[in-house]
Design a protein around this motif. Sequence first.
Motif, PDB file in Angstrom:
ATOM      1  N   UNK A  57       5.675   8.597 -14.232  1.00  0.00           N
ATOM      2  CA  UNK A  57       5.442  10.004 -14.568  1.00  0.00           C
ATOM      3  C   UNK A  57       4.313  10.576 -13.709  1.00  0.00           C
ATOM      4  N   UNK A  58       3.263   9.792 -13.488  1.00  0.00           N
ATOM      5  CA  UNK A  58       2.123  10.250 -12.710  1.00  0.00           C
ATOM      6  C   UNK A  58       2.485  10.521 -11.245  1.00  0.00           C
ATOM      7  N   UNK A  79      10.204  -0.716 -10.397  1.00  0.00           N
ATOM      8  CA  UNK A  79       8.936  -1.301  -9.976  1.00  0.00           C
ATOM      9  C   UNK A  79       7.719  -0.751 -10.721  1.00  0.00           C
ATOM     10  N   UNK A  80       7.808   0.448 -11.262  1.00  0.00           N
ATOM     11  CA  UNK A  80       6.640   1.098 -11.844  1.00  0.00           C
ATOM     12  C   UNK A  80       6.704   1.090 -13.363  1.00  0.00           C
ATOM     13  N   UNK A  81       5.530   1.103 -13.971  1.00  0.00           N
ATOM     14  CA  UNK A  81       5.422   1.295 -15.408  1.00  0.00           C
ATOM     15  C   UNK A  81       5.740   2.756 -15.712  1.00  0.00           C
ATOM     16  N   UNK A  82       6.212   3.068 -16.914  1.00  0.00           N
ATOM     17  CA  UNK A  82       6.582   4.454 -17.232  1.00  0.00           C
ATOM     18  C   UNK A  82       5.465   5.470 -16.979  1.00  0.00           C
ATOM     19  N   UNK A  83       4.225   5.135 -17.309  1.00  0.00           N
ATOM     20  CA  UNK A  83       3.135   6.081 -17.091  1.00  0.00           C
ATOM     21  C   UNK A  83       2.864   6.303 -15.598  1.00  0.00           C
ATOM     22  N   UNK A  84       3.009   5.253 -14.783  1.00  0.00           N
ATOM     23  CA  UNK A  84       2.850   5.390 -13.334  1.00  0.00           C
ATOM     24  C   UNK A  84       3.977   6.243 -12.760  1.00  0.00           C
ATOM     25  N   UNK A  88       2.873   9.691  -4.931  1.00  0.00           N
ATOM     26  CA  UNK A  88       2.586  11.063  -5.364  1.00  0.00           C
ATOM     27  C   UNK A  88       2.361  11.972  -4.157  1.00  0.00           C
ATOM     28  N   UNK A  89       1.616  11.496  -3.160  1.00  0.00           N
ATOM     29  CA  UNK A  89       1.403  12.258  -1.929  1.00  0.00           C
ATOM     30  C   UNK A  89       2.730  12.538  -1.229  1.00  0.00           C
ATOM     31  N   UNK A 108       0.816  -1.221   0.000  1.00  0.00           N
ATOM     32  CA  UNK A 108       0.000   0.000   0.000  1.00  0.00           C
ATOM     33  C   UNK A 108       0.846   1.268   0.000  1.00  0.00           C
ATOM     34  N   UNK A 109       1.927   1.290   0.753  1.00  0.00           N
ATOM     35  CA  UNK A 109       2.744   2.505   0.828  1.00  0.00           C
ATOM     36  C   UNK A 109       3.411   2.836  -0.506  1.00  0.00           C
ATOM     37  N   UNK A 110       3.499   1.836  -1.396  1.00  0.00           N
ATOM     38  CA  UNK A 110       4.184   2.025  -2.676  1.00  0.00           C
ATOM     39  C   UNK A 110       3.214   2.215  -3.844  1.00  0.00           C
ATOM     40  N   UNK A 111       1.953   2.439  -3.534  1.00  0.00           N
ATOM     41  CA  UNK A 111       1.005   2.687  -4.629  1.00  0.00           C
ATOM     42  C   UNK A 111       1.352   4.026  -5.279  1.00  0.00           C
TER      43      UNK A 111
END
Length: 114
Positions: free
Chosen positions: A106-107, A99-104, A43-44, A35-38
Motif C-alpha cells: 500500500x505504501x 514479495x511485499x507485505x500488505x502495508x509495504x 514508490x519513486x 535495492x531496486x525493489x525496496x
Amino acid sequence: AGQVADPLVSWVRKADSLLPDGAVARGGGAVRGHAFASPEKVKEMMSSLKQGVSRFNDTVVVKMALYLPNPQTRNVLLTPIKANITDAYSRLHSYLLSEFQPDEYVACGVWTPE
C-alpha cells in the motif's frame, strides 16, 4: 512513448533476471532483497510512471488529435503502447503482491492493473 514505460520495463526486467527461466515470484524474497525493489524505490518509480503517463496524455495524445482527427487511427497507434505498459505493470503488480507485505504494498502507491 518509450520514455513513459522505461522505468517500469527496466524494473520488471531486473526482477525477471533474478528468477530462473519461467519461474514466477512466490514470496521467496528473490526480488525483495535488492535495492531496486525496496518500497522507497518502487514508490519513486510509481510516481515517475504516473507523471510520465499524465505528461504523455497531456502532450502527445492531444497533439496527435491535431494531426490525426480520426479517433480510430489514434487508437491503432496507441494500442501497442498501452499494451506494453499494461503488460509490464501487471508483471510488476504480481511481483509486489508476492514479495511485499500488505502495508509495504500500500505504501508503494500502486493501483490495480486495469
